[in-house]
Design a protein around this motif. Sequence first.
Motif, short mmCIF file in Angstrom:
data_model
loop_
_atom_site.label_atom_id
_atom_site.label_comp_id
_atom_site.label_asym_id
_atom_site.label_seq_id
_atom_site.Cartn_x
_atom_site.Cartn_y
_atom_site.Cartn_z
N ASP A 1 0.82 -1.21 0.00
CA ASP A 1 0.00 0.00 0.00
C ASP A 1 0.86 1.26 0.00
OD1 ASP A 1 -2.34 -1.57 0.14
OD2 ASP A 1 -2.16 -1.71 2.32
N ASP A 2 2.04 1.16 -0.56
CA ASP A 2 3.00 2.26 -0.55
C ASP A 2 2.51 3.42 -1.42
OD1 ASP A 2 5.29 3.90 -0.65
OD2 ASP A 2 6.63 2.18 -0.54
N HIS A 3 2.37 4.60 -0.83
CA HIS A 3 1.91 5.78 -1.57
C HIS A 3 3.06 6.60 -2.12
CE1 HIS A 3 2.98 7.31 2.37
NE2 HIS A 3 3.01 8.52 1.87
N VAL A 4 4.29 6.27 -1.72
CA VAL A 4 5.48 6.99 -2.18
C VAL A 4 6.17 6.23 -3.31
CG1 VAL A 4 7.74 7.90 -1.52
CG2 VAL A 4 5.80 8.09 0.05
N SER A 5 6.43 4.96 -3.09
CA SER A 5 7.09 4.11 -4.08
C SER A 5 6.15 2.96 -4.42
CB SER A 5 8.42 3.57 -3.52
OG SER A 5 9.25 4.60 -3.05
N ALA A 6 5.38 3.12 -5.48
CA ALA A 6 4.39 2.10 -5.85
C ALA A 6 5.07 0.74 -5.95
CB ALA A 6 3.74 2.47 -7.18
#
Length: 563
Positions: free
Chosen positions: A459-464
């Motif tokens: 669920d990484d919003h910085v590094s997909a």
Amino acid sequence: MIDTMSDFAKRLNEAAEAMTGAKTATLPFDPFAIAKAQSEWAMGLASRPTDLLEVQMEAAAQWGEFWKRTLSGEAGEAPRDRRFRSAEWQDDGYYRGLRDAYLLASEQLQSVVEMGGGEESTKSMMHFLLDQYLNAVSPANFAATNPDVVAKTKETGGANLVRGFANLVEDVASGKGIVQRRTDPTAFEKGKTIAATPGEVVFQNELFQLIQYTPATDKVAAEPLLYVPPLVNRFYMIDLDPSQSFVKWLVEEGRTVFVISWVNPGDEHKDKGVGDYVLDGIVTAASEVKKRTGEAPDLFSFCLGGTLVAIALAYLAAEGRSDEVNSATLIGSLVDFADMRDWSAFVHEGHLDALDDHLEAQGYIDSLELQRLFAAMRANDLIWSSVINHYLLDRDAPPSDLLYWFEDGARIPAAFLKSYNRDLLLDNKLAEPAGFEVGGVTIDLAKIEIPMMVIALKDDHVSAWEAVYRGARDMGAEFILGGSGHNAGVINPPSRNKHGFWTGGKTMPEDADAWLAKAKRHEGSWWPTWTQWLDKHGDGRQVAARKIKDGIEPAPGSYAMMP
């Protein structure tokens, strides 16, 4: 109530004084680029009248179904949206109708954005702007349409709103803008209740301090660990509250742990670029660890720290010095920036030109500016939840070690950010053989020879995670997909048995979703699986615990304490 009003008046006066003394500064973005993106998108939408009519017809049908369902009292399934957790959002027809109307309108507007014209960065900017608007107008953010706030206002006779507005005024008076109390800043003290694992600073230069942690076992693995953090925040995200400290867990597992603690740069670091942080930072630290232990370290890194580690490994390979590192692990790190999702909205020539001017005038990007950008990308969690709790419900900010770490940001030097933004983000030079250069040496990630592990967070919003997966595949690294987000997915002690993770062996198809479809899901933390991988790529020796005899100062060190 009189005391409340007196307190409010005092804070209002302080806010007025703070605002009067405000100074005009350069902007780190280009407002004209935003206006141009809106214009290009609108022209593209206007050129597709037939498609737009079809969308409007479909929207009308959806609203017809909405009103049919709403007037019949049909509840339907509750959405998985943390803004609408209270039972009233599902059980009360009034609040349920507000919620569902908002969610339907949001979905329709997002689909319209996809129809507009312009380049991918234009659509990314439009999605970002629309997200900010939709996040702001959520019915959960208003006193009259949030059932929790309505109940609290009835209970207190409106005192919560008066005190909440006083909180807003106080935050404005701080000079940092609104929504500063995501967590209680007095709940933690560095070196005592957070960043408290015993250790010593054993080396330092103008860019970093090197911390070695005190052993907790008689014997340790022969290969030491060296952690490389990002520049944006302090190192101790991996040494938070002792109950979930990654550092403490590793030490107790019989590992010799070293950590880089970056300096918080000032004007004197203005000209320090990516190459300086790679050579005088990571390469120097790895050499120091090897000198102190007699063994090449296993590097592990997070976010931007992992990008720098990949560059450092390619540099060492080009120089014939690969044996200075035993293995490397990159967590939530990008090496191919072709897919930056929402972040691509800011990788635009106009914005970068404006940022260059801003950096030239200031010498660095300030931590508060970075925090505001990261907060905007997760506005519901990092902005509007605080608006509700702090300004509408008048709740005290809860203690959170992770949010304390997030708010204790660091600056980034001008030269570093200019090179990083243009060479890596905009031009994606790391994806090219010999596209980037450090210290006169061309960087080719394909030349990295040592064992590598790449860990992404689902669920990484910085590094997909799909982009992180692609980088792992291109570098021939082994891959683990952890659960949860960019920060919380890293801090996942086995004792809590949370989040879960996926492994898929060495076969890595081109499509990330194809990998996930066949991957095996495991419960709990990925930490033990990772240390098993370290053991597999070590020589299996145990040596006497390495006691610190020449420490400069206790951990977390003076660099972590810098203002």
